[in-house]
Design a protein around this motif. Structure first.
Motif, PDB file in Angstrom:
ATOM      1  N   ASN A  90       0.855  -1.288  -0.210  1.00  0.00           N
ATOM      2  CA  ASN A  90      -0.015  -0.131   0.140  1.00  0.00           C
ATOM      3  C   ASN A  90       0.945   1.432  -0.056  1.00  0.00           C
ATOM      4  OD1 ASN A  90      -1.747   2.054   0.400  1.00  0.00           O
ATOM      5  ND2 ASN A  90      -2.901   0.790   2.010  1.00  0.00           N
ATOM      6  N   ALA A  91       0.752   2.008  -1.087  1.00  0.00           N
ATOM      7  CA  ALA A  91       1.526   3.188  -1.207  1.00  0.00           C
ATOM      8  C   ALA A  91       1.470   4.240  -0.042  1.00  0.00           C
ATOM      9  CB  ALA A  91       1.549   3.911  -2.574  1.00  0.00           C
ATOM     10  N   ASN A  92       0.159   4.239   0.701  1.00  0.00           N
ATOM     11  CA  ASN A  92      -0.317   5.128   1.458  1.00  0.00           C
ATOM     12  C   ASN A  92       0.173   4.563   3.232  1.00  0.00           C
ATOM     13  OD1 ASN A  92      -1.054   7.564   0.100  1.00  0.00           O
ATOM     14  ND2 ASN A  92      -2.996   6.528  -0.218  1.00  0.00           N
ATOM     15  N   GLU A 103       3.270  -1.804  10.458  1.00  0.00           N
ATOM     16  CA  GLU A 103       4.121  -2.538  11.658  1.00  0.00           C
ATOM     17  C   GLU A 103       4.880  -1.320  12.475  1.00  0.00           C
ATOM     18  OE1 GLU A 103       5.434  -6.761  11.671  1.00  0.00           O
ATOM     19  OE2 GLU A 103       7.204  -5.723  11.121  1.00  0.00           O
ATOM     20  N   SER A 104       5.510  -0.633  11.854  1.00  0.00           N
ATOM     21  CA  SER A 104       6.562   0.258  12.317  1.00  0.00           C
ATOM     22  C   SER A 104       5.640   1.380  13.000  1.00  0.00           C
ATOM     23  CB  SER A 104       7.367   1.233  11.377  1.00  0.00           C
ATOM     24  OG  SER A 104       6.546   2.095  10.666  1.00  0.00           O
ATOM     25  N   GLY A 105       4.435   1.706  12.727  1.00  0.00           N
ATOM     26  CA  GLY A 105       3.709   2.885  13.459  1.00  0.00           C
ATOM     27  C   GLY A 105       3.787   3.804  12.609  1.00  0.00           C
ATOM     28  N   MET A 106       4.812   4.033  11.592  1.00  0.00           N
ATOM     29  CA  MET A 106       5.138   5.214  10.819  1.00  0.00           C
ATOM     30  C   MET A 106       4.720   4.902   9.812  1.00  0.00           C
ATOM     31  SD  MET A 106       8.824   6.659  12.458  1.00  0.00           S
ATOM     32  CE  MET A 106       8.927   7.202  13.969  1.00  0.00           C
ATOM     33  N   ASP A 107       3.436   4.723   9.382  1.00  0.00           N
ATOM     34  CA  ASP A 107       2.905   3.897   8.097  1.00  0.00           C
ATOM     35  C   ASP A 107       3.182   4.819   6.956  1.00  0.00           C
ATOM     36  OD1 ASP A 107       1.346   3.718  10.383  1.00  0.00           O
ATOM     37  OD2 ASP A 107      -0.662   3.481   9.408  1.00  0.00           O
ATOM     38  N   ASN A 108       3.313   5.933   6.870  1.00  0.00           N
ATOM     39  CA  ASN A 108       3.456   6.726   5.525  1.00  0.00           C
ATOM     40  C   ASN A 108       4.759   7.377   5.460  1.00  0.00           C
ATOM     41  OD1 ASN A 108       2.676   8.714   7.102  1.00  0.00           O
ATOM     42  ND2 ASN A 108       1.728  10.059   5.205  1.00  0.00           N
ATOM     43  N   SER A 109       5.926   7.222   6.301  1.00  0.00           N
ATOM     44  CA  SER A 109       7.089   7.876   6.350  1.00  0.00           C
ATOM     45  C   SER A 109       7.918   7.919   5.174  1.00  0.00           C
ATOM     46  CB  SER A 109       7.833   7.365   7.642  1.00  0.00           C
ATOM     47  OG  SER A 109       9.227   8.008   7.604  1.00  0.00           O
ATOM     48  N   PRO A 110       8.423   8.909   4.734  1.00  0.00           N
ATOM     49  CA  PRO A 110       9.089   8.835   3.616  1.00  0.00           C
ATOM     50  C   PRO A 110      10.609   7.761   3.737  1.00  0.00           C
ATOM     51  CG  PRO A 110       9.782  10.955   4.643  1.00  0.00           C
ATOM     52  CD  PRO A 110       8.420  10.311   5.168  1.00  0.00           C
ATOM     53  N   LYS A 165      -2.599  10.373   5.089  1.00  0.00           N
ATOM     54  CA  LYS A 165      -2.371   9.358   4.027  1.00  0.00           C
ATOM     55  C   LYS A 165      -3.050   9.957   2.791  1.00  0.00           C
ATOM     56  CE  LYS A 165      -2.206   5.547   7.196  1.00  0.00           C
ATOM     57  NZ  LYS A 165      -2.725   4.133   7.403  1.00  0.00           N
ATOM     58  N   GLY A 166      -2.783  10.968   2.251  1.00  0.00           N
ATOM     59  CA  GLY A 166      -3.246  11.530   1.152  1.00  0.00           C
ATOM     60  C   GLY A 166      -4.076  12.953   1.135  1.00  0.00           C
ATOM     61  N   LYS A 167      -4.602  13.498   0.021  1.00  0.00           N
ATOM     62  CA  LYS A 167      -5.133  14.749  -0.190  1.00  0.00           C
ATOM     63  C   LYS A 167      -6.199  15.092   0.859  1.00  0.00           C
ATOM     64  CE  LYS A 167      -6.591  18.000  -3.606  1.00  0.00           C
ATOM     65  NZ  LYS A 167      -7.037  18.250  -5.032  1.00  0.00           N
ATOM     66  N   MET A 168      -6.319  16.208   1.296  1.00  0.00           N
ATOM     67  CA  MET A 168      -7.162  16.613   2.230  1.00  0.00           C
ATOM     68  C   MET A 168      -8.689  16.553   1.377  1.00  0.00           C
ATOM     69  SD  MET A 168      -8.701  17.687   5.160  1.00  0.00           S
ATOM     70  CE  MET A 168      -6.821  18.193   5.985  1.00  0.00           C
ATOM     71  N   PRO A 169      -9.667  15.700   1.823  1.00  0.00           N
ATOM     72  CA  PRO A 169     -10.775  15.490   1.155  1.00  0.00           C
ATOM     73  C   PRO A 169     -11.653  16.902   1.236  1.00  0.00           C
ATOM     74  CG  PRO A 169     -11.114  14.728   3.367  1.00  0.00           C
ATOM     75  CD  PRO A 169      -9.680  14.876   3.291  1.00  0.00           C
ATOM     76  N   GLU A 170     -12.488  17.202   0.258  1.00  0.00           N
ATOM     77  CA  GLU A 170     -13.388  18.272   0.367  1.00  0.00           C
ATOM     78  C   GLU A 170     -14.351  18.328   1.636  1.00  0.00           C
ATOM     79  OE1 GLU A 170     -15.262  19.271  -3.341  1.00  0.00           O
ATOM     80  OE2 GLU A 170     -13.446  19.443  -4.354  1.00  0.00           O
ATOM     81  N   LYS A 171     -14.827  17.064   1.806  1.00  0.00           N
ATOM     82  CA  LYS A 171     -15.640  16.925   3.024  1.00  0.00           C
ATOM     83  C   LYS A 171     -15.123  16.032   4.192  1.00  0.00           C
ATOM     84  CE  LYS A 171     -20.417  14.915   3.820  1.00  0.00           C
ATOM     85  NZ  LYS A 171     -21.489  14.097   3.480  1.00  0.00           N
ATOM     86  N   TYR A 172     -15.263  16.613   5.156  1.00  0.00           N
ATOM     87  CA  TYR A 172     -14.774  15.701   6.521  1.00  0.00           C
ATOM     88  C   TYR A 172     -14.806  14.390   6.417  1.00  0.00           C
ATOM     89  CZ  TYR A 172     -13.891  14.077  11.253  1.00  0.00           C
ATOM     90  OH  TYR A 172     -13.455  13.402  12.163  1.00  0.00           O
ATOM     91  N   ASN A 173     -13.688  13.799   6.577  1.00  0.00           N
ATOM     92  CA  ASN A 173     -13.310  12.438   6.525  1.00  0.00           C
ATOM     93  C   ASN A 173     -12.394  12.027   7.482  1.00  0.00           C
ATOM     94  OD1 ASN A 173     -12.718   9.683   6.119  1.00  0.00           O
ATOM     95  ND2 ASN A 173     -13.046   9.881   3.794  1.00  0.00           N
ATOM     96  N   PRO A 174     -12.734  11.239   8.385  1.00  0.00           N
ATOM     97  CA  PRO A 174     -12.013  10.996   9.620  1.00  0.00           C
ATOM     98  C   PRO A 174     -10.647  10.315   9.037  1.00  0.00           C
ATOM     99  CG  PRO A 174     -13.766   9.712   9.985  1.00  0.00           C
ATOM    100  CD  PRO A 174     -14.210  10.682   8.729  1.00  0.00           C
TER     101      PRO A 174
END
Length: 533
Positions: free
Chosen positions: A296-298, A303-310, A499-508
């Motif tokens: 998963n790219a995002n 497992e590390s807890g740092m899911d989307n770290s560079p 994990k990605g672009k801010m949505p226009e409508k609130y999405n937790p």
């Protein structure tokens, strides 16, 4: 002294607590305050999105009381209120209107309304004394300790933290034999390994026995091969691991409330888990451990807890400074917990520390970095994970001094709010998104423990006090603790990406979680720390 949280805002969670009675993992109710209006979104824990609403329909409130399990709206001499009567039933009295779905059922009597998960309605609650139920729910927070001399901002923030932490406690159920905690009740719902440790550290300032139960609960999920999983529930488990910091809580809780039997029970189980990691997370046989990598790219490394770290953008196996620092600390602890195995685990501790110094230290970065085991080279991505060898004591005094310089260098980690997840100068990877820049309370806490270990007490205090002030600032604005905070102090945490672009409508799922567990519980730990408060 009033000890009831009084800030209304979106994203605050309500649920019945295992401190008050039996919870229901599969059928219990969870409420979340809506982002617009005086509305509660009602969510059965089996569903992924809120599917019903409760609207307060009275006049504009003059005052609101809002806790994790009851609420009151005060207006023109009237009070409209609600309380979790049990895990599946919510009792209301006053001016409310409902938008229900087939997942719930309700019944009314006069001004009272009872709402429940479908099939769990207990009509007898309609005749219950609602004020008495609220008084019962309020006992925990009313008795919650707040250090003498705490500022008004600290006091109000601690009140919310205690109320939130209470809500995140489940009762024993299924394969979990003790009370346990969840990161935020929704959408996480399950028990997570390192979250449980951090939650216990806050809870110990109120009830150290409960804090120990929260640690024991993670061992209930241990598998026959020794794995203590990433996360689980009364009825399931996740088949990988997570940052192994169980012995941190074991040491701190046992120091506060000595219990040789508790340590003797858990230490052999911890030993089996450490052995599992050493056997299953060293692909090249060098002796250092690597986090599991995902497609998963995002989320390259949940497992590390740092899911989307560079750090993980290349989706490659990395000898990781954070993983090895955590495991080295566990080895050091096992040498303390198991006298008959002291020499063995001390050698393992020394071995890991030496290997980290040899392979993971970067002279060009002046800190620890990941090592690409396939390309046989260091990655030189400067991340907050590189400070964690301070936590276990792997760094030499000279290395520690060089790392400390970064924490006041505005081009690397000396940002307006420390400690960013990646160095400021890494402009190509930086985003206001989770582990790609923003500050995480738990890593700040662990690094500060490391700084104390090396004698940098003033620096640790400075970082912890700045962290507390940031949490207080946004708590007093939004009434909630966030999952992470902006290292540049430019962006409201509710507007940070996830994990990605801010949505226009609130999405937790694409914004920093609200009412997040360890942000609250570690605030309590910092507030009660003799050197940090």
């Amino acid at each position: 002294m009033n000890k009831i949280h009084d800030i209304w805002s979106g994203g605050q969670l309500l649920a019945f607590s295992g401190i008050d009675g039996q919870t229901d993992f599969r059928n219990g109710l969870c409420l979340r305050t809506a982002m617009q209006g005086w509305t509660f979104e009602l969510k059965n824990v089996n569903l992924q999105i809120p599917d019903a609403k409760i609207h307060y329909s009275g006049s504009l409130p003059e005052k609101v009381e809002l806790t994790g399990d009851f609420f009151k709206f005060y207006t023109s001499g009237k009070i409209s209120c609600g309380v979790l009567a049990d895990a599946c039933n919510l009792l209301l009295d006053g001016e409310f209107s409902l938008e229900m779905t087939e997942n719930y059922e309700s019944v009314s009597q006069g001004s009272k309304i009872l709402i429940a998960s479908k099939g769990f309605l207990k009509k007898e609650f309609l005749s219950a004394d609602l004020d008495d139920l609220i008084s019962q729910r309020a006992v925990f927070v009313q008795n919650a300790p707040i250090p003498a001399g705490a500022s008004e901002n600290s006091r109000r923030t601690a009140i919310k933290a205690w109320s939130q932490l209470k809500t995140q406690i489940y009762s024993p159920e299924g394969q979990i034999t003790t009370r346990w905690s969840t990161p935020d009740r929704w959408p996480h719902k399950n028990m997570w390994l390192w979250d449980s440790v951090f939650h216990s550290l806050g809870m110990r300032h109120y009830d150290v026995k409960l804090a120990k139960e929260m640690i024991r609960a993670m061992f209930d999920l241990q598998q026959p091969d020794g794995l203590i999983p990433h996360s689980g529930s009364p009825y399931s488990f996740h088949p990988c691991t997570q940052p192994p910091i169980l012995s941190l809580a074991m040491r701190i809780l046992n120091e506060q409330d000595p219990d040789p039997e508790w340590i003797a029970e858990l230490a052999p189980k911890l030993e089996r888990h450490v052995q599992w990691m050493m056997a299953n997370r060293d692909s090249d046989g060098y002796g250092l451990l690597e986090w599991q990598i995902e497609a998963n790219a995002n989320c390259r490394s949940g497992e590390s807890g740092m899911d989307n770290s560079p750090r993980f953008d290349g989706a490659i196996q990395l000898d990781a400074p954070d993983f090895n620092a955590y495991v080295a600390y566990e080895c050091e602890s096992l040498a303390l917990f198991l006298p008959e195995r002291r020499e063995y685990w001390q050698k393992e501790y020394d071995r890991l520390c030496q290997l980290m110094r040899e392979r993971l230290w970067s002279d060009s970065c002046n800190m620890f970095v990941d090592y690409d085991v396939a390309a046989n080279r260091r990655t030189d991505i400067m991340a907050n994970s590189g400070f964690l060898p301070l936590y276990c004591g792997a760094a030499t005094t000279e290395q520690a001094a060089k790392m400390v310089e970064h924490l006041t260098n505005p081009e690397t980690f000396g940002t307006p709010l420390r400690i960013p997840t990646i160095a400021k100068k890494n402009v190509q990877a930086y985003k206001k998104d989770m582990w790609r820049g923003p500050v995480w309370i738990n890593i700040n806490y662990l690094i500060s423990l490391g700084l104390q270990r090396y004698g940098y007490h003033d620096l640790a205090r400075s970082i912890m006090q700045d962290t507390m002030r940031e949490e207080e600032k946004w708590l007093l604005k939004h009434g909630t603790f966030f999952e992470f905070y902006d290292d540049r102090q430019e962006t409201d945490p509710k507007d940070l990406e996830r994990k990605g672009k801010m949505p226009e409508k609130y999405n937790p799922f694409n914004q920093a979680f609200h009412d997040y567990g360890w942000s609250a519980t570690l605030y309590l730990e910092m507030l009660n720390h003799p050197e940090w408060n």
